[in-house]
Design an enzyme around this catalytic site. Structure first.
Site, PDB file in Angstrom:
ATOM      1  CG  ASP A   1      82.710  22.338  42.448  1.00 26.85           C
ATOM      2  OD1 ASP A   1      83.623  22.048  41.665  1.00 26.85           O
ATOM      3  OD2 ASP A   1      81.533  21.891  42.336  1.00 26.85           O
TER       4      ASP A   1
ATOM      5  CG  ASN B   1      89.423  15.918  37.541  1.00 26.91           C
ATOM      6  OD1 ASN B   1      90.198  15.192  38.161  1.00 26.91           O
ATOM      7  ND2 ASN B   1      88.329  16.417  38.078  1.00 26.91           N
TER       8      ASN B   1
ATOM      9  CG  HIS C   1      88.518  23.389  36.448  1.00 26.01           C
ATOM     10  ND1 HIS C   1      88.190  23.106  35.142  1.00 26.01           N
ATOM     11  CD2 HIS C   1      88.061  22.343  37.179  1.00 26.01           C
ATOM     12  CE1 HIS C   1      87.554  21.952  35.089  1.00 26.01           C
ATOM     13  NE2 HIS C   1      87.468  21.464  36.319  1.00 26.01           N
TER      14      HIS C   1
ATOM     15  CG  HIS D   1      88.651  20.249  41.328  1.00 21.88           C
ATOM     16  ND1 HIS D   1      87.276  20.277  41.432  1.00 21.88           N
ATOM     17  CD2 HIS D   1      88.916  19.861  40.058  1.00 21.88           C
ATOM     18  CE1 HIS D   1      86.742  19.916  40.268  1.00 21.88           C
ATOM     19  NE2 HIS D   1      87.713  19.655  39.416  1.00 21.88           N
TER      20      HIS D   1
HETATM   21  P1  AMP Z   1      85.857  18.847  36.340  1.00 16.78           P
HETATM   22  O1  AMP Z   1      85.041  17.590  36.485  1.00 16.78           O
HETATM   23  O2  AMP Z   1      87.254  18.730  36.836  1.00 16.78           O
HETATM   24  O3  AMP Z   1      85.774  19.410  34.929  1.00 16.78           O
HETATM   25  O4  AMP Z   1      85.186  19.891  37.321  1.00 16.78           O
HETATM   26  C1  AMP Z   1      84.143  20.719  36.966  1.00 16.78           C
HETATM   27  C2  AMP Z   1      83.578  21.246  38.250  1.00 16.78           C
HETATM   28  O5  AMP Z   1      82.774  22.387  37.953  1.00 16.78           O
HETATM   29  C3  AMP Z   1      82.674  20.267  38.987  1.00 16.78           C
HETATM   30  O6  AMP Z   1      83.224  19.998  40.276  1.00 16.78           O
HETATM   31  C4  AMP Z   1      81.338  20.987  39.073  1.00 16.78           C
HETATM   32  O7  AMP Z   1      80.659  20.760  40.276  1.00 16.78           O
HETATM   33  C5  AMP Z   1      81.757  22.436  38.898  1.00 16.78           C
HETATM   34  N1  AMP Z   1      80.732  23.323  38.390  1.00 16.78           N
HETATM   35  C6  AMP Z   1      79.895  23.101  37.340  1.00 16.78           C
HETATM   36  N2  AMP Z   1      79.093  24.164  37.139  1.00 16.78           N
HETATM   37  C7  AMP Z   1      79.432  25.079  38.087  1.00 16.78           C
HETATM   38  C8  AMP Z   1      78.956  26.385  38.411  1.00 16.78           C
HETATM   39  N3  AMP Z   1      77.974  26.981  37.718  1.00 16.78           N
HETATM   40  N4  AMP Z   1      79.527  27.033  39.459  1.00 16.78           N
HETATM   41  C9  AMP Z   1      80.502  26.444  40.165  1.00 16.78           C
HETATM   42  N5  AMP Z   1      81.005  25.219  39.910  1.00 16.78           N
HETATM   43  C10 AMP Z   1      80.464  24.540  38.887  1.00 16.78           C
END
Ligand code: AMP
Length: 114
Positions: A28, A87, A100, A102
């Site tokens: 992340d 989420n 996804h 986490h």
């Molecule tokens: P969610 O809030 O469950 O949709 O999680 C999305 C996650 O994607 C967040 O924890 C972000 O920090 C992560 N994220 C966003 N852009 C990127 C990226 N380019 N590379 C890796 N993680 C990312």
């Protein structure tokens, strides 16, 4: 194309720790724990509650990959441990509309989660 499809296509860089035919795992960009990985199906299922019965195998695969990656990182033993989070939707904290999981580890996890 979702942000995560762009990572899968190597259009956006990411720190990839695992990839196979059905999923990719990368770090992340804004880690919430010392270890914070995202386990992402290559099929762009928007969110878990919209998965279909056809997705049953890939959903199971994501959890098995979580366990394998945890073993690779030496956090699978029960004295260490990790947390998986999905989420769904605005109130669930979803920001990227591509399913996804986490994987968080490396610090004690609080309960209840925030
Ligand atoms: P969610 O809030 O469950 O949709 O999680 C999305 C996650 O994607 C967040 O924890 C972000 O920090 C992560 N994220 C966003 N852009 C990127 C990226 N380019 N590379 C890796 N993680 C990312």
């Amino acid at each position: 194309m979702t942000l995560f499809e762009k990572i899968i296509a190597r259009e956006i860089p990411a720190d990839i720790v695992h990839e196979d035919a059905r999923c990719i795992v990368f770090r992340d960009i804004n880690p919430q724990a010392p270890i914070h990985l995202l386990i992402v199906p290559k099929k762009p299922i928007p969110r878990v509650g919209e998965a279909s019965p056809d997705d049953e195998a890939v959903l199971g695969h994501l959890l098995l990959v979580a366990g394998r990656v945890a073993e690779d990182l030496r956090i699978r033993s029960i004295d260490k441990g990790f947390r998986l989070v999905i989420n769904h939707g605005a109130a669930g904290g979803e920001a990227v509309p591509h399913l996804h999981i986490h994987l968080l580890a490396g610090r004690p996890m609080q309960w209840p989660p925030g």
